[in-house]
Design an enzyme around this catalytic site. Structure first.
Site, short mmCIF file in Angstrom:
data_model
loop_
_atom_site.label_atom_id
_atom_site.label_comp_id
_atom_site.label_asym_id
_atom_site.label_seq_id
_atom_site.Cartn_x
_atom_site.Cartn_y
_atom_site.Cartn_z
NE ARG A 6 25.76 -48.47 87.87
CZ ARG A 6 26.55 -48.97 88.81
NH1 ARG A 6 26.50 -50.25 89.12
NH2 ARG A 6 27.38 -48.20 89.47
CE LYS A 13 41.33 -29.21 78.58
NZ LYS A 13 42.77 -29.48 78.61
CE LYS A 56 43.12 -22.26 76.37
NZ LYS A 56 42.76 -23.61 76.91
CD GLU A 65 46.76 -21.16 75.66
OE1 GLU A 65 45.92 -21.85 76.27
OE2 GLU A 65 47.00 -21.28 74.44
CG ASP A 123 49.14 -23.84 77.14
OD1 ASP A 123 48.55 -24.58 77.95
OD2 ASP A 123 49.23 -24.10 75.93
#
Length: 294
Positions: free
Chosen positions: A115, A149, A181, A211, A232
């Site tokens: 697994r 991410k 950002k 950004e 963005d």
């Protein structure tokens, strides 16, 4: 033909690129411990002690293979006497029914590792396969890159899978590049001030990217000295205007809302990069099975 070898648990992270990955043995050990905290009761009850078995890992869908070396080390971690024959190396394309690897070892050890090995292999193959679809949609007109991410603890594997799928990596961690950002801008008091502070602070040679959400912010970032600008969540018309406004003075990255359907249009607008969080946060696990020989 594949390559058979006996493993002794040595670490074999493939070419991971930028950043220091966690020790592979530690990751595998923790993953196996989740399954084996109480031992494998079923195998102890059903499988004769010392019984050996042959098995194969089979692709159940078309995919880009990734993570073979990691899965191989999972089986080696469970039993260093396991012989693994990798038939399809990382970055190879498999069609449904293809055998990815063959195994020969103690049956109980193969079952104990099954697994964990498949979880990592399915994750990596899924990311590589989805990345390949995006790269194909870009048709060589724009570079497809990942984001941070990633699955916690699996960033090195996720980033490697993106490369196996033909994509490229963005910054590996918070220390490997300046990316200003929205919240940084708010705390600094504006785009221009944030960029100027970053230029004054950052080590020489570290790329400074900012950004922006509007064309006015784009002009402000360029005037302040940003080297790269992230557009963005802009629509296609605004991105085209941004390309004209930039006039090649900065590199341009598109982020937000980059879908497979939209990518061919974006690729023709003249931007340099498209960053796609979905490559690693939304890739479906590839379908693979481990089957013992009868």
């Amino acid at each position: 033909m594949g390559h058979s070898e006996r493993r002794s648990g040595r670490e074999t992270w493939p070419d991971l690129g930028v950043g220091e990955p966690p020790r592979l043995s530690e990751l595998i050990g923790r993953a196996l411990a989740e399954d084996l905290v109480g031992g494998d009761v079923t195998a102890r009850a059903v499988v004769p002690r010392g019984r050996r078995a042959r098995a194969c890992v089979v692709a159940r869908q078309d995919m880009v293979v990734c993570g073979s070396s990691v899965a191989r080390d999972v089986f080696a971690f469970a039993d260093s006497g396991t012989v693994v024959d990798v038939l399809l190396p990382d970055a190879a394309r498999a069609v449904s029914g293809d055998v990815v690897m063959r195994l020969d070892g103690e049956a109980a050890a193969l079952l104990a590792a099954e697994r964990t090995a498949l979880n990592l292999l399915q994750r990596a193959c899924g990311v590589a396969t989805l990345t390949s679809a995006y790269v194909d949609a870009a048709a060589g007109k724009v570079r497809v890159v990942d984001t941070r991410k990633t699955m916690p603890g699996l960033r090195a594997l996720d980033r490697y899978a993106v490369r196996c799928g033909g994509g490229h990596n963005h910054r590996n961690d918070l220390g490997s590049g300046v990316l200003i950002k929205e919240n940084h801008i708010r705390m600094a008091g504006g785009v221009g001030e944030a960029v100027r502070r970053a230029i004054a602070f950052a080590p020489h040679g570290l790329r400074i990217e900012c950004e922006v959400n509007t064309l006015a912010q784009l002009t402000e970032a360029i005037d302040a000295g940003a080297r790269f600008v992230m557009l963005d969540n802009m629509d296609d018309e605004t991105i085209a205007r941004a390309v004209d406004l930039a006039e090649g003075r900065v590199g341009l990255e598109v982020s937000g809302g980059v879908t497979l359907e939209r990518l061919p249009t974006l690729a023709g607008l003249g931007v340099d990069l498209v960053s796609v969080g979905a490559l690693t946060h939304s890739a479906p696990a590839a379908d693979l099975s481990l089957l013992f020989d009868a």
